[in-house]
Design a protein around this motif. Structure first.
Motif, PDB file in Angstrom:
ATOM      1  N   ASP A  12     -20.207  -4.538  -9.396  1.00  0.00           N
ATOM      2  CA  ASP A  12     -20.253  -4.198 -10.813  1.00  0.00           C
ATOM      3  C   ASP A  12     -21.162  -5.238 -11.477  1.00  0.00           C
ATOM      4  O   ASP A  12     -21.487  -6.267 -10.878  1.00  0.00           O
ATOM      5  CB  ASP A  12     -18.828  -4.247 -11.379  1.00  0.00           C
ATOM      6  CG  ASP A  12     -18.754  -4.009 -12.869  1.00  0.00           C
ATOM      7  OD1 ASP A  12     -19.539  -3.187 -13.376  1.00  0.00           O
ATOM      8  OD2 ASP A  12     -17.912  -4.651 -13.525  1.00  0.00           O
ATOM      9  N   ILE A  13     -21.564  -4.984 -12.730  1.00  0.00           N
ATOM     10  CA  ILE A  13     -22.461  -5.936 -13.406  1.00  0.00           C
ATOM     11  C   ILE A  13     -21.776  -6.642 -14.574  1.00  0.00           C
ATOM     12  O   ILE A  13     -21.720  -7.866 -14.633  1.00  0.00           O
ATOM     13  CB  ILE A  13     -23.751  -5.222 -13.858  1.00  0.00           C
ATOM     14  CG1 ILE A  13     -24.569  -4.828 -12.616  1.00  0.00           C
ATOM     15  CG2 ILE A  13     -24.579  -6.129 -14.784  1.00  0.00           C
ATOM     16  CD1 ILE A  13     -25.797  -4.008 -12.899  1.00  0.00           C
ATOM     17  N   GLY A  14     -21.242  -5.888 -15.541  1.00  0.00           N
ATOM     18  CA  GLY A  14     -20.614  -6.503 -16.704  1.00  0.00           C
ATOM     19  C   GLY A  14     -19.398  -7.326 -16.328  1.00  0.00           C
ATOM     20  O   GLY A  14     -18.477  -6.827 -15.676  1.00  0.00           O
ATOM     21  N   ASN A  15     -19.397  -8.595 -16.695  1.00  0.00           N
ATOM     22  CA  ASN A  15     -18.357  -9.563 -16.393  1.00  0.00           C
ATOM     23  C   ASN A  15     -18.271  -9.919 -14.914  1.00  0.00           C
ATOM     24  O   ASN A  15     -17.300 -10.536 -14.477  1.00  0.00           O
ATOM     25  CB  ASN A  15     -16.987  -9.121 -16.924  1.00  0.00           C
ATOM     26  CG  ASN A  15     -16.950  -9.115 -18.432  1.00  0.00           C
ATOM     27  OD1 ASN A  15     -17.564  -9.966 -19.070  1.00  0.00           O
ATOM     28  ND2 ASN A  15     -16.257  -8.146 -19.015  1.00  0.00           N
ATOM     29  N   ASP A 169     -14.447  -6.115 -12.420  1.00  0.00           N
ATOM     30  CA  ASP A 169     -13.463  -6.875 -13.198  1.00  0.00           C
ATOM     31  C   ASP A 169     -12.353  -6.008 -13.761  1.00  0.00           C
ATOM     32  O   ASP A 169     -11.415  -6.527 -14.349  1.00  0.00           O
ATOM     33  CB  ASP A 169     -14.163  -7.617 -14.349  1.00  0.00           C
ATOM     34  CG  ASP A 169     -14.725  -6.668 -15.397  1.00  0.00           C
ATOM     35  OD1 ASP A 169     -14.401  -6.836 -16.583  1.00  0.00           O
ATOM     36  OD2 ASP A 169     -15.484  -5.748 -15.028  1.00  0.00           O
ATOM     37  N   ARG A 170     -12.435  -4.680 -13.562  1.00  0.00           N
ATOM     38  CA  ARG A 170     -11.403  -3.789 -14.109  1.00  0.00           C
ATOM     39  C   ARG A 170     -10.548  -3.199 -12.996  1.00  0.00           C
ATOM     40  O   ARG A 170     -11.064  -2.625 -12.031  1.00  0.00           O
ATOM     41  CB  ARG A 170     -12.054  -2.668 -14.918  1.00  0.00           C
ATOM     42  CG  ARG A 170     -12.532  -3.123 -16.285  1.00  0.00           C
ATOM     43  CD  ARG A 170     -13.167  -2.013 -17.078  1.00  0.00           C
ATOM     44  NE  ARG A 170     -12.463  -0.755 -17.015  1.00  0.00           N
ATOM     45  CZ  ARG A 170     -12.804   0.333 -17.714  1.00  0.00           C
ATOM     46  NH1 ARG A 170     -13.843   0.289 -18.535  1.00  0.00           N
ATOM     47  NH2 ARG A 170     -12.116   1.449 -17.591  1.00  0.00           N
ATOM     48  N   ALA A 175      -9.041   0.358  -8.336  1.00  0.00           N
ATOM     49  CA  ALA A 175      -8.070   1.291  -7.758  1.00  0.00           C
ATOM     50  C   ALA A 175      -8.744   2.584  -7.310  1.00  0.00           C
ATOM     51  O   ALA A 175      -8.408   3.148  -6.261  1.00  0.00           O
ATOM     52  CB  ALA A 175      -6.973   1.588  -8.768  1.00  0.00           C
ATOM     53  N   ALA A 176      -9.715   3.059  -8.089  1.00  0.00           N
ATOM     54  CA  ALA A 176     -10.417   4.295  -7.735  1.00  0.00           C
ATOM     55  C   ALA A 176     -11.226   4.117  -6.456  1.00  0.00           C
ATOM     56  O   ALA A 176     -11.318   5.036  -5.629  1.00  0.00           O
ATOM     57  CB  ALA A 176     -11.325   4.725  -8.884  1.00  0.00           C
ATOM     58  N   LEU A 186     -10.793  -7.566  -6.955  1.00  0.00           N
ATOM     59  CA  LEU A 186     -10.734  -7.633  -8.417  1.00  0.00           C
ATOM     60  C   LEU A 186     -11.369  -8.946  -8.859  1.00  0.00           C
ATOM     61  O   LEU A 186     -10.870 -10.031  -8.547  1.00  0.00           O
ATOM     62  CB  LEU A 186      -9.293  -7.547  -8.909  1.00  0.00           C
ATOM     63  CG  LEU A 186      -9.116  -7.579 -10.431  1.00  0.00           C
ATOM     64  CD1 LEU A 186      -9.774  -6.368 -11.098  1.00  0.00           C
ATOM     65  CD2 LEU A 186      -7.635  -7.635 -10.796  1.00  0.00           C
ATOM     66  N   PHE A 187     -12.486  -8.851  -9.563  1.00  0.00           N
ATOM     67  CA  PHE A 187     -13.253 -10.033  -9.948  1.00  0.00           C
ATOM     68  C   PHE A 187     -12.578 -10.736 -11.115  1.00  0.00           C
ATOM     69  O   PHE A 187     -12.450 -10.182 -12.206  1.00  0.00           O
ATOM     70  CB  PHE A 187     -14.681  -9.633 -10.340  1.00  0.00           C
ATOM     71  CG  PHE A 187     -15.606 -10.799 -10.560  1.00  0.00           C
ATOM     72  CD1 PHE A 187     -16.394 -11.264  -9.525  1.00  0.00           C
ATOM     73  CD2 PHE A 187     -15.689 -11.432 -11.793  1.00  0.00           C
ATOM     74  CE1 PHE A 187     -17.253 -12.345  -9.714  1.00  0.00           C
ATOM     75  CE2 PHE A 187     -16.541 -12.508 -11.992  1.00  0.00           C
ATOM     76  CZ  PHE A 187     -17.325 -12.969 -10.950  1.00  0.00           C
TER      77      PHE A 187
END
Length: 209
Positions: A12-15, A169-170, A175-176, A186-187
């Protein structure tokens, strides 16, 4: 039964690579009380979801500002100050991505990001141009955690299940991915992600520092 070897690392990118905290920016610019009022009365995150599904941020912000003239300046700020909200970078995560690529391990993005905003971010943050494969929701017109976006990455890369490891981060996005058999992390900071990459045998402790 032994798990399949990891063949690609998905970021992922954001956060994860760059911080993304719109509320903090609004607090600084307008004050926390005003920000709470704005966010309670105007669904700026829903607008951003439409951007992430392929909509144009400037156009959507202008339309929302027309609907809520009492918050016009604050709504238009989401477009005007977008790059200021998408900051600062997370340097340790950048090092991890580059260390993986240096070892020949493919690195993919899987991100909820608009088409135009991604171009803006990639011009500012060179690491966003370094993925082996990009999966950007604005172009795909579907956002995490919809199962379809994960399926599209599998179709595009030819990889699936435990051959992929994904950090986000989410928890709902994680989970998906886990539901599809992906390995997940989980970041909560780059140190934990670094430790996981070492534990999976992808990097040495020195490479992950």
């Amino acid at each position: 039964m032994t798990q399949a070897p990891i063949k690609a690392v998905v970021f992922d990118i954001g956060n994860v690579l760059v911080e993304w905290h719109p509320e903090a920016h609004y607090d600084r610019k307008f004050g926390e009380e005003r920000r709470r009022e704005i966010f309670a009365n105007v669904d700026l995150h829903a607008m951003n979801d439409r951007v992430d599904r392929g909509g144009d941020l400037e156009e959507l912000a202008a339309r929302l500002a027309e609907d809520h003239p009492e918050y016009r300046e604050e709504i238009l700020t989401w477009h005007a100050d977008w790059l200021t909200m998408c900051a600062p970078p997370i340097p340790h995560s950048w090092r991890l991505l580059r260390a993986l690529r240096a070892k020949g391990i493919p690195v993919f993005s899987l991100t909820n990001f608009g088409k135009g905003t991604y171009r803006t971010a990639a011009a500012e943050y060179e690491v966003l141009n370094e993925f082996d494969q990009d999966y950007i929701s604005g172009h795909m017109e579907v956002i995490k955690p919809d199962p379809r976006i994960y399926e599209m990455l599998e179709e595009g890369s030819g990889l699936s299940g435990a051959s992929l490891i994904f950090t986000d981060d989410r928890a709902d996005n994680i989970a998906a991915a886990a539901a599809r058999g992906w390995r997940t992390h989980l970041f909560e900071g780059p140190e934990g992600w670094a430790a996981r990459l070492v534990a999976e045998g992808l990097l040495t402790e020195e490479e992950a520092a």
